[in-house]
Design an enzyme around this catalytic site. Structure first.
Site, PDB file in Angstrom:
ATOM      1  N   SER A 175       0.806  -1.463   0.010  1.00 50.68           N
ATOM      2  CA  SER A 175      -0.047   0.014   0.029  1.00 50.68           C
ATOM      3  C   SER A 175       0.918   1.228   0.178  1.00 50.68           C
ATOM      4  O   SER A 175       1.932   1.286   0.917  1.00 50.68           O
ATOM      5  CB  SER A 175      -1.021   0.124   1.120  1.00 50.68           C
ATOM      6  OG  SER A 175      -1.606   1.270   1.398  1.00 50.68           O
ATOM      7  N   LYS A 211     -14.118  -4.051   1.884  1.00 55.73           N
ATOM      8  CA  LYS A 211     -15.013  -2.707   1.724  1.00 55.73           C
ATOM      9  C   LYS A 211     -16.465  -2.917   1.906  1.00 55.73           C
ATOM     10  O   LYS A 211     -17.146  -1.936   2.337  1.00 55.73           O
ATOM     11  CB  LYS A 211     -14.806  -2.243   0.334  1.00 55.73           C
ATOM     12  CG  LYS A 211     -13.384  -1.428   0.133  1.00 55.73           C
ATOM     13  CD  LYS A 211     -13.237  -0.830  -1.170  1.00 55.73           C
ATOM     14  CE  LYS A 211     -11.918  -0.049  -1.216  1.00 55.73           C
ATOM     15  NZ  LYS A 211     -11.948   0.761  -2.577  1.00 55.73           N
ATOM     16  N   ASP A 241     -13.627   7.475  -2.643  1.00 58.95           N
ATOM     17  CA  ASP A 241     -13.344   7.150  -3.932  1.00 58.95           C
ATOM     18  C   ASP A 241     -13.959   7.816  -5.023  1.00 58.95           C
ATOM     19  O   ASP A 241     -13.265   8.426  -6.019  1.00 58.95           O
ATOM     20  CB  ASP A 241     -13.524   5.467  -4.297  1.00 58.95           C
ATOM     21  CG  ASP A 241     -12.711   4.427  -3.511  1.00 58.95           C
ATOM     22  OD1 ASP A 241     -11.449   5.058  -3.238  1.00 58.95           O
ATOM     23  OD2 ASP A 241     -12.811   3.534  -3.332  1.00 58.95           O
TER      24      ASP A 241
END
Ligand code: ATR
Length: 307
Positions: free
Chosen positions: A20, A71, A107
């Site tokens: 990440s 998610k 997002d």
């Protein structure tokens, strides 16, 4: 930044998380703000999602991000989920507020902010074609429609997934089915969405070229062209691309995909994928700290770690 009793911990819940870019981006932001925070990546096995969210609460984390594959799985363990995250069906940020954990999704808003800040484009009343029908496509579609897009075409390799996404957007009241399939729409939607038309098609559909030609925005959201498999032509024929259509790619490695290169050569405005990556993090940080994020520092951190 020295660690002390004042230090607040922030983290990423995902699996795997070792590659990440978030720790670099947020830790450099904390340093630039002189904020006593530290951001770490937590590898959370799928069976431990509930415990991980309980840990965010119990340990008093300052905030958290959520990534693949959690998610959706975190949602039932949160106290509240924002309308945008509910419509997207996924949470990428957890905001602790007054003892409650709020799930949000930044997002799509990250994409919109990069569109506004980097291309100066406002989606209200615009026509867009999205290539792909996965999670990223859904987040972008929801926010474009909430911002008042007038027409959205979802073109995907697998038609059924495009239809499923279009159906979900209609079900959420964000769009109506395109009555005459392929016909151009002129309806201007008010902010908040609802009046836009949405159409689903596969990538071979004979109407797609005309939709691309008349779109203000073309947004590529699939994994096609991602490094190390980036020596491929764009997902749609390059000769379809022409100004004034703005061409956006959410793939950020390579920095310039074949789609963006072809679009740039043909004179289209282009938006690389680092924008969405950066601004979804900027918006998350601003939610946690309730102050402006150091955007330039965060962009530099991402660029340095990508190169
Ligand atoms: P994400 O959540 O990151 O958007 P995803 O849900 O796995 O990822 O979706 C991946 C997208 O890339 C889908 O639209 C997928 O198309 P299908 O629904 O047909 O699978 C698209 N995709 C992946 N590989 C592709 C390829 N080789 N050609 C065209 N589309 C591809």
């Amino acid at each position: 930044m020295p660690i002390s009793g004042e230090t607040r911990v922030f983290g990423l819940l995902g699996y795997p998380v070792a590659h990440s870019l978030s720790p670099a981006m947020y830790n450099e932001a904390f340093a630039a703000l002189d904020y006593p925070g530290v951001y770490v990546a937590f590898p959370v096995e799928p069976v431990r999602v509930a415990e991980a969210v309980a840990g965010v609460r119990a340990l008093g984390l300052g905030g958290a991000n959520v990534t693949v594959p959690h998610k959706q799985a975190v949602i039932p363990h949160l106290d509240e989920v924002t309308p945008a995250a509910r419509q997207i069906g996924a949470v990428n940020v957890i905001i602790p507020r007054d003892g409650r954990l709020i799930g949000d999704n930044t997002d799509g808003r990250g994409f919109l902010r990069s569109l506004r800040e980097e291309l100066g484009l406002e989606p209200t009343g615009a026509r867009a074609v999205i290539l792909g029908a996965g999670g990223a496509a859904r987040a972008i579609a929801v926010e474009l429609l909430r911002a008042g897009l007038s027409r959205l075409v979802i073109a995907n390799r697998t038609l059924a997934r495009a239809q499923e996404l279009a159906g979900a957007l209609q079900h959420n009241g964000l769009a109506t089915a395109s009555g005459e399939e392929g016909a151009s729409s002129v309806s201007l939607a008010p902010a908040g969405g609802g009046n836009a038309t949405v159409a689903a098609m596969d990538l071979q559909d004979s109407r797609l070229q005309e939709e691309v030609a008349t779109a203000h925005l073309l947004i590529h959201t699939t994994t096609w062209g991602m490094a190390p498999h980036h020596h491929v032509p764009p997902l749609i024929p390059a000769h379809w691309l022409a100004p004034p259509t703005a061409v956006c790619d959410i793939v950020y490695a390579p920095a310039e995909t074949s789609l963006l290169r072809e679009a740039r050569r043909r004179g289209c405005p282009t938006l690389p994928g680092i924008g969405m990556l950066l601004y979804q993090g900027v918006i998350a940080l601003e939610s946690w700290l309730e102050r402006p994020a150091p955007v330039a520092v965060m962009r530099e951190a991402l660029l340095r770690h990508l190169s």
